[in-house]
Write a protein that holds these residues in place. Structure first.
Motif, PDB file in Angstrom:
ATOM      1  N   ILE A 113      -6.649  -9.457 -34.612  1.00 21.81           N
ATOM      2  CA  ILE A 113      -7.981  -9.906 -34.216  1.00 21.81           C
ATOM      3  C   ILE A 113      -8.779  -8.693 -33.742  1.00 21.81           C
ATOM      4  O   ILE A 113      -8.225  -7.792 -33.110  1.00 21.81           O
ATOM      5  CB  ILE A 113      -7.903 -11.015 -33.131  1.00 21.81           C
ATOM      6  N   ALA A 114     -10.063  -8.651 -34.095  1.00 21.79           N
ATOM      7  CA  ALA A 114     -10.930  -7.562 -33.640  1.00 21.79           C
ATOM      8  C   ALA A 114     -11.777  -8.078 -32.497  1.00 21.79           C
ATOM      9  O   ALA A 114     -12.377  -9.150 -32.607  1.00 21.79           O
ATOM     10  CB  ALA A 114     -11.808  -7.095 -34.789  1.00 21.79           C
ATOM     11  N   GLU A 115     -11.840  -7.318 -31.397  1.00 20.64           N
ATOM     12  CA  GLU A 115     -12.695  -7.765 -30.296  1.00 20.64           C
ATOM     13  C   GLU A 115     -13.895  -6.829 -30.191  1.00 20.64           C
ATOM     14  O   GLU A 115     -13.889  -5.731 -30.742  1.00 20.64           O
ATOM     15  CB  GLU A 115     -11.914  -7.840 -28.978  1.00 20.64           C
ATOM     16  N   GLY A 116     -14.924  -7.290 -29.535  1.00 22.24           N
ATOM     17  CA  GLY A 116     -16.131  -6.475 -29.399  1.00 22.24           C
ATOM     18  C   GLY A 116     -16.970  -6.442 -30.668  1.00 22.24           C
ATOM     19  O   GLY A 116     -17.675  -5.468 -30.925  1.00 22.24           O
ATOM     20  N   VAL A 117     -16.871  -7.501 -31.456  1.00 18.19           N
ATOM     21  CA  VAL A 117     -17.690  -7.573 -32.672  1.00 18.19           C
ATOM     22  C   VAL A 117     -19.095  -8.013 -32.251  1.00 18.19           C
ATOM     23  O   VAL A 117     -19.319  -9.161 -31.907  1.00 18.19           O
ATOM     24  CB  VAL A 117     -17.082  -8.570 -33.689  1.00 18.19           C
ATOM     25  N   GLU A 118     -20.016  -7.034 -32.256  1.00 17.39           N
ATOM     26  CA  GLU A 118     -21.348  -7.312 -31.705  1.00 17.39           C
ATOM     27  C   GLU A 118     -22.395  -7.531 -32.789  1.00 17.39           C
ATOM     28  O   GLU A 118     -23.401  -8.202 -32.553  1.00 17.39           O
ATOM     29  CB  GLU A 118     -21.802  -6.144 -30.816  1.00 17.39           C
ATOM     30  N   CYS A 133      -9.546  -7.674 -41.854  1.00 18.84           N
ATOM     31  CA  CYS A 133      -9.348  -8.393 -40.592  1.00 18.84           C
ATOM     32  C   CYS A 133      -9.887  -9.813 -40.734  1.00 18.84           C
ATOM     33  O   CYS A 133     -10.972 -10.022 -41.278  1.00 18.84           O
ATOM     34  CB  CYS A 133     -10.068  -7.661 -39.466  1.00 18.84           C
ATOM     35  N   THR A 134      -9.136 -10.787 -40.242  1.00 16.16           N
ATOM     36  CA  THR A 134      -9.511 -12.185 -40.469  1.00 16.16           C
ATOM     37  C   THR A 134      -9.859 -12.952 -39.195  1.00 16.16           C
ATOM     38  O   THR A 134     -10.198 -14.131 -39.252  1.00 16.16           O
ATOM     39  CB  THR A 134      -8.362 -12.932 -41.166  1.00 16.16           C
ATOM     40  N   GLU A 135      -9.755 -12.307 -38.037  1.00 16.28           N
ATOM     41  CA  GLU A 135     -10.111 -12.994 -36.777  1.00 16.28           C
ATOM     42  C   GLU A 135     -11.016 -12.089 -35.959  1.00 16.28           C
ATOM     43  O   GLU A 135     -10.798 -10.869 -35.895  1.00 16.28           O
ATOM     44  CB  GLU A 135      -8.848 -13.284 -35.944  1.00 16.28           C
ATOM     45  N   TYR A 136     -12.003 -12.706 -35.290  1.00 16.36           N
ATOM     46  CA  TYR A 136     -12.991 -11.904 -34.565  1.00 16.36           C
ATOM     47  C   TYR A 136     -13.360 -12.545 -33.239  1.00 16.36           C
ATOM     48  O   TYR A 136     -13.346 -13.762 -33.101  1.00 16.36           O
ATOM     49  CB  TYR A 136     -14.257 -11.728 -35.407  1.00 16.36           C
ATOM     50  N   GLN A 137     -13.768 -11.644 -32.352  1.00 21.85           N
ATOM     51  CA  GLN A 137     -14.246 -12.105 -31.047  1.00 21.85           C
ATOM     52  C   GLN A 137     -15.326 -11.126 -30.628  1.00 21.85           C
ATOM     53  O   GLN A 137     -15.156  -9.916 -30.759  1.00 21.85           O
ATOM     54  CB  GLN A 137     -13.066 -12.073 -30.053  1.00 21.85           C
ATOM     55  N   GLY A 138     -16.446 -11.610 -30.168  1.00 18.23           N
ATOM     56  CA  GLY A 138     -17.490 -10.689 -29.734  1.00 18.23           C
ATOM     57  C   GLY A 138     -18.823 -11.371 -29.580  1.00 18.23           C
ATOM     58  O   GLY A 138     -18.987 -12.554 -29.907  1.00 18.23           O
ATOM     59  N   TYR A 139     -19.790 -10.587 -29.056  1.00 20.76           N
ATOM     60  CA  TYR A 139     -21.105 -11.133 -28.756  1.00 20.76           C
ATOM     61  C   TYR A 139     -21.810 -11.677 -29.993  1.00 20.76           C
ATOM     62  O   TYR A 139     -22.692 -12.522 -29.880  1.00 20.76           O
ATOM     63  CB  TYR A 139     -21.985 -10.070 -28.080  1.00 20.76           C
ATOM     64  N   LEU A 140     -21.420 -11.178 -31.164  1.00 20.54           N
ATOM     65  CA  LEU A 140     -22.043 -11.688 -32.384  1.00 20.54           C
ATOM     66  C   LEU A 140     -21.867 -13.204 -32.466  1.00 20.54           C
ATOM     67  O   LEU A 140     -22.759 -13.918 -32.922  1.00 20.54           O
ATOM     68  CB  LEU A 140     -21.416 -11.016 -33.612  1.00 20.54           C
ATOM     69  N   PHE A 141     -20.737 -13.664 -32.035  1.00 23.32           N
ATOM     70  CA  PHE A 141     -20.454 -15.108 -32.075  1.00 23.32           C
ATOM     71  C   PHE A 141     -20.852 -15.780 -30.769  1.00 23.32           C
ATOM     72  O   PHE A 141     -21.563 -16.770 -30.770  1.00 23.32           O
ATOM     73  CB  PHE A 141     -18.976 -15.346 -32.387  1.00 23.32           C
TER      74      PHE A 141
END
Ligand code: C2E
Ligand code: CA
Ligand code: CA
Length: 599
Positions: free
Chosen positions: A552-557, A570-578
């Motif tokens: 998972i990638a974090e900090g996806v803005e 990469c197939t999982e994301y976490q960040g302000y974009l979402f």
């Protein structure tokens, strides 16, 4: 004879009641004898009585004539002074006690004779190892001297002194004596004496040594530390133990200016730290230890000893904060920083009871745009401070041990949410990732605590994910794997947080029962304009693939971030974009507008 009696009268306060009665009888006898019986008879009776009386005096008693020759000793005096009567009568007292010549006994006895006055004093006579209280009474015939053995009292006084001013374990001056000396030293500074310094020394790992090797071994260590500290300073410096594993060195006369004193204090602190490089010998076994040292200088501007000690304490605190086994000088901006930190600590201690912590949740999204779960991120909502960032208070909570109750509160709160989500099809599939700090994970009860929370809340353990950091794995890798395996068996998942920032080797990775790697947000942020960061992100993804781990990638803005990382596989994301981390109510609103893996 009358002279002797009158001399008795002069010393009357020196006798106890019984002796006073005897003396009165003596006087009566004298009067009676002179009046009714012959002079010779009276005198002989009197002499006998007098001898009896002198013998009955509980003190040693001697008389010398004006040439300092013994004229009388009672039997106590014979014993106490090791002077057999037949040997010394008629001999010179100063020949018998040559060591006393010119000393206090000599001067006082001469004073009594020359000024015709009574003298009394206490003195130690080394050749006989004797503490005596002396009263000497001059007369025309010479000097009558009483000796009371005050050895027991002196020993008791020394004992009381030792108890009041010295530490029993190390025999170093205790807090009280240190305070007296420091107060005195500051007083002298104000009168123009040189500045001085206080070194506050605290052992770094004493509690764990005490816990693992036992208190008696801990005591041995404290004694040896006392010796090392003492040998690092001059004989005129004070080394005190002021509590548990805290010592103070007080430096006086180490320089004329503050700078000179500071330099000398620095040298001594370095010497102390270096002296800890050698292991201590604790009951035949080597024991390594380190210490942190805070230094404060005092001069004529210093307000009080409390002030100096507090400054040295704050500096020590700072030395600890810089990683221990270090020294630090007090400075005013350090004070400001530390005062802030101490206040934070104290507010933090009450925050749990006052229910000031709030759990926020940040959605995690998969490649199809569906929500797979959230990361739980704690917030501290303090009425005065406002919303405090975990970056600010988590390190403090870790240092103070507060992370334990806080961590279990986070875990329980997250599990309660999972239990309520389990009731709905849409949310039933969501996971919650909970951050676990090193001190929390390494606590011996950690596994049991998690099991208890799982049991008590009835949560489905498959929905609970624990985020560990690489730094947590550095110590005791096999113990860590063991713990992880127990939890994994129950169905709990693990994600390796901030991956790529750690310095640990990758060789252990395949041994860990992980389900996920989390690429640190710094690589996502920098990937587009820093080739190094991009390479690391790529490598983590390749590693995940090889180890069959989800990444998972974090900090996806931004959408650029997303595009880059998605292209890399990469197939999982976490960040302000979402979404930013949200309080529960807002999160549930978010969920109602989102797709999850199920709906
Ligand atoms: P972390 O585990 O790496 O958490 C991710 C941090 O990145 C969070 O900061 C989150 O708000 C922030 N973040 C998320 N998306 C973005 C983004 O797109 N851009 C940027 N710039 N930042 C983003 P937060 O909530 O301030 O937490 C900071 C750290 O505090 C966490 O880092 C974690 O190490 C620690 N922490 C938070 N909650 C807990 C907790 O309950 N227990 C423990 N032990 N540590 C926690
Ligand atoms: Ca995290
Ligand atoms: Ca992270």
């Amino acid at each position: 004879m009358v002279a002797v009696i009158s001399f008795y009268a002069a010393t009357i306060d020196f006798f106890d009641d019984e002796q006073v009665v005897l003396l009165n009888k003596l006087a009566d006898d004298l009067a009676f004898g002179l009046n009714f019986i012959g002079q010779a008879e009276a005198e002989s009776r009197l002499a006998k009585r007098l001898t009896n009386t002198l013998e009955s005096i509980t003190d040693a008693f001697i008389m010398v004539d004006r040439d300092w020759n013994f004229t009388y000793l009672n039997s106590d005096a014979e014993r106490m002074l090791f002077c057999p009567r037949n040997e010394v009568l008629g001999t010179n007292i100063w020949e018998r006690f040559p060591e006393a010549v010119d000393g206090k006994f000599y001067q006082e006895y001469h004073k009594a004779i020359e000024q015709n006055c009574t003298v009394s004093f206490e003195e130690y006579y080394a050749p006989l190892d004797l503490w005596v209280e002396i009263r000497a009474y001059p007369s025309d015939e010479g000097l009558a001297i009483y000796f009371a053995d005050i050895g027991a009292r002196k020993a008791a006084e020394a004992e009381i002194n030792a108890l009041a001013f010295y530490d029993k374990l190390t025999s170093l001056p205790n807090r009280q004596l240190l305070l007296n000396r420091l107060d005195h030293a500051i007083g002298l500074c104000k009168l123009g004496d040189q500045p001085g310094a206080v070194l506050f020394i605290d052992l770094d790992n004493f509690k764990s040594i005490n816990d693992t090797r036992g208190h008696d071994k801990g005591d041995l260590l404290l004694q040896q530390v006392a010796k090392r500290l003492t040998s690092a300073v001059r004989a005129t410096d004070t080394v005190a133990r002021i509590g548990g594993d805290e010592y103070i060195i007080l430096l006086e006369n180490h320089g004329r200016t503050n700078d000179e004193v500071a330099l000398s204090a620095k040298d001594i602190a370095e010497k102390v730290i270096e002296s800890f490089h050698e292991p201590f010998d604790i009951a035949g076994e080597p024991q390594y230890s380190t210490c942190s040292i805070g230094i404060a200088i005092f001069d004529d501007q210093t307000v009080s000893f409390e002030d100096v000690l507090k400054r040295a304490d704050l500096a020590m605190y700072q030395a600890k904060a810089t990683g221990r086994n270090a020294m630090s000088f007090f400075s005013p901006d350090m004070q400001a920083r530390i005062i802030k930190r101490v206040a934070l600590e104290s507010d933090l201690r009450t925050a749990l009871q006052l229910e000031e912590f709030v759990l926020y949740y940040q959605p995690q999204i998969n490649i199809d745009g569906r929500m797979s779960g959230v990361e739980a991120l704690v917030r501290w909502n303090n009425p005065v401070r406002g919303l405090v960032s975990p970056l600010e208070f988590i390190p403090v909570a870790e240092d103070t041990g507060l992370i334990l109750p806080l961590g279990s509160w986070v875990m329980r709160t997250a599990c309660d949410v999972l239990v309520s989500w389990a009731k709905h099809v849409k949310t039933e599939v969501l996971t919650i990732a909970v951050n676990v700090s090193a001190p929390q994970f390494h606590h011996p009860d950690f596994v049991q605590q998690v099991l208890t929370v799982v049991e008590e809340t009835g949560v489905n353990p498959n929905r609970l994910k624990l985020e560990l950091t690489e730094s947590l794995l550095v110590n005791d890798i096999s113990g860590t794997i063991q713990k992880m395996n127990v939890l994994k068996k129950m169905g709990i998942q693990f994600s390796l947080d901030d991956f790529g920032t750690g310095y640990s080797s990758l060789s252990y990775l395949h041994r860990l029962p992980l389900s996920q790697l989390k690429i640190d947000q710094s690589f996502i942020r920098d990937a587009l304009n820093d080739e190094n960061a991009a390479v690391i992100a790529r490598t983590v993804l390749a590693l995940g693939k090889a180890l069959n781990l989800n990444v998972i990638a974090e900090g996806v803005e931004t959408t650029d971030h997303l595009e880059f990382i998605r292209k890399e596989g990469c197939t999982e994301y976490q960040g302000y974009l979402f979404s930013k981390p949200l309080p529960l109510i807002e999160l549930e609103e978010y969920i109602s507008n989102a797709k999850t893996l199920r709906q």
